[in-house]
Motif scaffolding. Structure first.
Motif, PDB file in Angstrom:
ATOM      1  N   ALA A 243      -9.580   8.505   9.680  1.00  0.00           N
ATOM      2  CA  ALA A 243     -10.044   6.607   9.636  1.00  0.00           C
ATOM      3  C   ALA A 243      -9.683   6.210   8.910  1.00  0.00           C
ATOM      4  CB  ALA A 243     -11.586   7.348   8.794  1.00  0.00           C
ATOM      5  N   GLU A 244      -9.987   5.145   8.373  1.00  0.00           N
ATOM      6  CA  GLU A 244      -9.414   4.100   7.784  1.00  0.00           C
ATOM      7  C   GLU A 244      -8.188   4.728   6.445  1.00  0.00           C
ATOM      8  OE1 GLU A 244     -10.020   0.327   4.705  1.00  0.00           O
ATOM      9  OE2 GLU A 244     -10.831   0.220   6.363  1.00  0.00           O
TER      10      GLU A 244
ATOM     11  N   SER B 148       2.258  13.226  11.139  1.00  0.00           N
ATOM     12  CA  SER B 148       0.918  13.172  10.982  1.00  0.00           C
ATOM     13  C   SER B 148       0.103  12.803  12.379  1.00  0.00           C
ATOM     14  CB  SER B 148       0.322  11.313  10.970  1.00  0.00           C
ATOM     15  OG  SER B 148       1.274  10.398  11.361  1.00  0.00           O
ATOM     16  N   VAL B 149      -1.131  13.042  12.358  1.00  0.00           N
ATOM     17  CA  VAL B 149      -2.212  14.088  13.588  1.00  0.00           C
ATOM     18  C   VAL B 149      -3.274  13.015  13.564  1.00  0.00           C
ATOM     19  CG1 VAL B 149      -2.773  15.595  15.144  1.00  0.00           C
ATOM     20  CG2 VAL B 149      -0.713  16.511  13.783  1.00  0.00           C
ATOM     21  N   ALA B 150      -3.925  12.206  14.436  1.00  0.00           N
ATOM     22  CA  ALA B 150      -5.096  11.529  14.721  1.00  0.00           C
ATOM     23  C   ALA B 150      -5.497  12.612  15.777  1.00  0.00           C
ATOM     24  CB  ALA B 150      -5.347  10.496  15.316  1.00  0.00           C
ATOM     25  N   VAL B 151      -7.317  13.001  15.775  1.00  0.00           N
ATOM     26  CA  VAL B 151      -8.157  13.147  16.131  1.00  0.00           C
ATOM     27  C   VAL B 151      -8.826  12.464  17.291  1.00  0.00           C
ATOM     28  CG1 VAL B 151      -9.096  14.968  14.433  1.00  0.00           C
ATOM     29  CG2 VAL B 151     -10.165  13.304  14.670  1.00  0.00           C
ATOM     30  N   ALA B 152      -9.052  13.231  18.388  1.00  0.00           N
ATOM     31  CA  ALA B 152      -9.341  12.093  19.838  1.00  0.00           C
ATOM     32  C   ALA B 152     -10.508  11.376  19.613  1.00  0.00           C
ATOM     33  CB  ALA B 152     -10.416  12.783  20.652  1.00  0.00           C
TER      34      ALA B 152
ATOM     35  N   ALA C 194      -5.990   4.331  12.769  1.00  0.00           N
ATOM     36  CA  ALA C 194      -5.939   5.931  12.966  1.00  0.00           C
ATOM     37  C   ALA C 194      -4.558   6.166  14.063  1.00  0.00           C
ATOM     38  CB  ALA C 194      -6.677   6.495  11.805  1.00  0.00           C
ATOM     39  N   ALA C 195      -5.379   5.910  15.205  1.00  0.00           N
ATOM     40  CA  ALA C 195      -4.758   6.398  16.692  1.00  0.00           C
ATOM     41  C   ALA C 195      -3.081   5.613  16.098  1.00  0.00           C
ATOM     42  CB  ALA C 195      -6.015   6.597  17.552  1.00  0.00           C
ATOM     43  N   ALA C 196      -3.963   4.851  16.074  1.00  0.00           N
ATOM     44  CA  ALA C 196      -1.876   3.625  16.311  1.00  0.00           C
ATOM     45  C   ALA C 196      -1.039   4.743  14.952  1.00  0.00           C
ATOM     46  CB  ALA C 196      -2.572   2.300  16.004  1.00  0.00           C
ATOM     47  N   ALA C 197      -1.613   5.159  13.965  1.00  0.00           N
ATOM     48  CA  ALA C 197      -0.759   5.404  12.310  1.00  0.00           C
ATOM     49  C   ALA C 197       0.175   7.152  12.792  1.00  0.00           C
ATOM     50  CB  ALA C 197      -1.460   5.198  11.633  1.00  0.00           C
ATOM     51  N   ALA C 198      -1.105   7.575  13.551  1.00  0.00           N
ATOM     52  CA  ALA C 198      -0.589   8.719  13.939  1.00  0.00           C
ATOM     53  C   ALA C 198       0.383   9.163  15.053  1.00  0.00           C
ATOM     54  CB  ALA C 198      -1.804  10.083  13.991  1.00  0.00           C
ATOM     55  N   ARG C 199       1.560   9.780  14.853  1.00  0.00           N
ATOM     56  CA  ARG C 199       1.978  10.818  15.493  1.00  0.00           C
ATOM     57  C   ARG C 199       2.257  11.008  16.517  1.00  0.00           C
ATOM     58  NH1 ARG C 199       8.102  13.468  14.738  1.00  0.00           N
ATOM     59  NH2 ARG C 199       8.591  13.413  17.126  1.00  0.00           N
ATOM     60  N   TRP C 200       0.934  12.561  16.642  1.00  0.00           N
ATOM     61  CA  TRP C 200       0.463  13.130  17.282  1.00  0.00           C
ATOM     62  C   TRP C 200      -1.071  13.131  17.750  1.00  0.00           C
ATOM     63  CZ3 TRP C 200       5.399  15.340  19.397  1.00  0.00           C
ATOM     64  CH2 TRP C 200       6.239  15.139  18.678  1.00  0.00           C
ATOM     65  N   HIS C 201      -1.390  13.585  18.796  1.00  0.00           N
ATOM     66  CA  HIS C 201      -2.826  13.281  19.238  1.00  0.00           C
ATOM     67  C   HIS C 201      -3.061  14.680  19.597  1.00  0.00           C
ATOM     68  CE1 HIS C 201      -0.580   8.864  18.763  1.00  0.00           C
ATOM     69  NE2 HIS C 201      -1.984   8.531  18.188  1.00  0.00           N
TER      70      HIS C 201
ATOM     71  N   CYS D 156     -12.813  16.097  16.432  1.00  0.00           N
ATOM     72  CA  CYS D 156     -13.019  17.018  15.883  1.00  0.00           C
ATOM     73  C   CYS D 156     -14.402  18.072  16.140  1.00  0.00           C
ATOM     74  CB  CYS D 156     -13.998  16.113  14.729  1.00  0.00           C
ATOM     75  SG  CYS D 156     -14.987  17.343  13.212  1.00  0.00           S
ATOM     76  N   GLU D 157     -15.165  17.741  17.099  1.00  0.00           N
ATOM     77  CA  GLU D 157     -16.255  18.290  17.465  1.00  0.00           C
ATOM     78  C   GLU D 157     -16.093  19.544  18.417  1.00  0.00           C
ATOM     79  OE1 GLU D 157     -18.156  14.784  16.237  1.00  0.00           O
ATOM     80  OE2 GLU D 157     -16.287  15.422  17.436  1.00  0.00           O
ATOM     81  N   ASP D 158     -14.012  19.419  19.202  1.00  0.00           N
ATOM     82  CA  ASP D 158     -14.092  20.356  19.695  1.00  0.00           C
ATOM     83  C   ASP D 158     -12.684  21.703  19.037  1.00  0.00           C
ATOM     84  OD1 ASP D 158     -15.047  19.200  22.099  1.00  0.00           O
ATOM     85  OD2 ASP D 158     -13.803  18.110  22.535  1.00  0.00           O
TER      86      ASP D 158
END
Length: 268
Positions: A213-214, A226-230, A236-243, A247-249
């Motif tokens: 999130a923000e 840096s890693v963003a969850v799905a 946040a997704a755009a700021a992260a290097r990895w994806h 969270c629920e999984d």
């Protein structure tokens, strides 16, 4: 040594849960046993961390709380910053003029409403509203404070923008609808992550952060891994290097266990 830090709400703890799932805590303990410094990096106050981890000490002895205002290592508080009492009073006066808005500060884990209505806090952040009390402004600096509004995303942004315009000594971000984080200008999760890495002597490429999130943007933007969850916001997704997965999984738990074993679980 690796330094692994993860946001809590909607990153390792699904929406609606009140405790970080056992699956995540197992992964954190595995990383600790492998010699990693691992823990949460949250907007929650330090005293809330143990509650959210159900007292599972090894999982949070290293932590960054209150969006970077509190940093702990080995269970000891090693850095703490404050919001001046004078600025708290100015925020209380401003939020009191906004319909259904208010201000809350935290005495340890206890929410204290100093402007606005408790029922509106219950809408903005139900758990804090359920255990909060109303009282006069404190006469001292505080570590954690939040503005709130019982309104939609637009109302929350308007409140954050108002505070940003009127109080440049502080920074504000929106972690979720109805709730606004408050930090000293220039200090945030990202600044605290870099401070802790330097404190521990951890190389930048060995720091891993997870967010959604923000209020995670500052750390996602300054850390190489840096890693963003799905379920992350588009920003946040755009700021992260990895994806990774959602969270629920328990995607963070899987990634942390892989890192602890010496594997690299991310691909372009």
């Amino acid at each position: 040594m690796r330094l692994i830090l993860a946001d809590i709400d909607r990153t390792i703890m699904p929406f609606g849960d009140t405790v970080v799932p056992a699956r995540v805590r197992e992964a954190f303990r595995a990383a600790v046993e492998a010699g990693c410094a691992v823990g949460p990096c949250s907007g929650r106050g330090r005293d809330w961390i143990s509650i959210l981890f159900d007292g599972d000490g090894p999982c949070y002895r290293t932590n960054i709380a209150t969006n970077g205002l509190q940093v702990s290592y080995g269970g000891e508080l090693v850095l703490e910053r404050h919001i001046p009492a004078e600025l708290l009073a100015r925020m209380a006066a401003l939020t009191a003029e906004v319909p259904r808005a208010g201000l809350v500060w935290f005495d340890g884990a206890d929410p204290k409403v100093v402007a606005g209505d408790m029922e509106d806090l219950k809408i903005a952040f139900p758990r804090y509203g359920a255990c909060g009390v109303s009282e006069p402004l404190p006469g001292h600096d505080v570590v954690k404070a939040n503005a709130f509004v019982a309104g939609d995303d637009a109302a929350t942004r308007e409140l954050a923008n108002l505070l940003t315009r009127e109080i440049p000594e502080l920074d504000f971000d929106v972690p979720q609808r109805g709730f606004v984080n408050i930090m000293p200008a220039g200090w945030n999760k990202g600044a605290a992550v870099l401070w802790l890495a330097d404190y521990l002597g951890v190389a930048s490429q060995d720091v891993f952060v997870f967010g959604d999130a923000e209020n995670d943007l500052s750390m996602l933007r300054v850390v190489e891994n840096s890693v963003a969850v799905a379920n992350a916001t588009p920003e946040a997704a755009a700021a992260a290097r990895w994806h990774i997965g959602a969270c629920e999984d328990f995607a963070v738990a899987d990634a942390v266990e892989a890192l602890a074993s010496g594997a690299f679980p991310f691909t372009e």
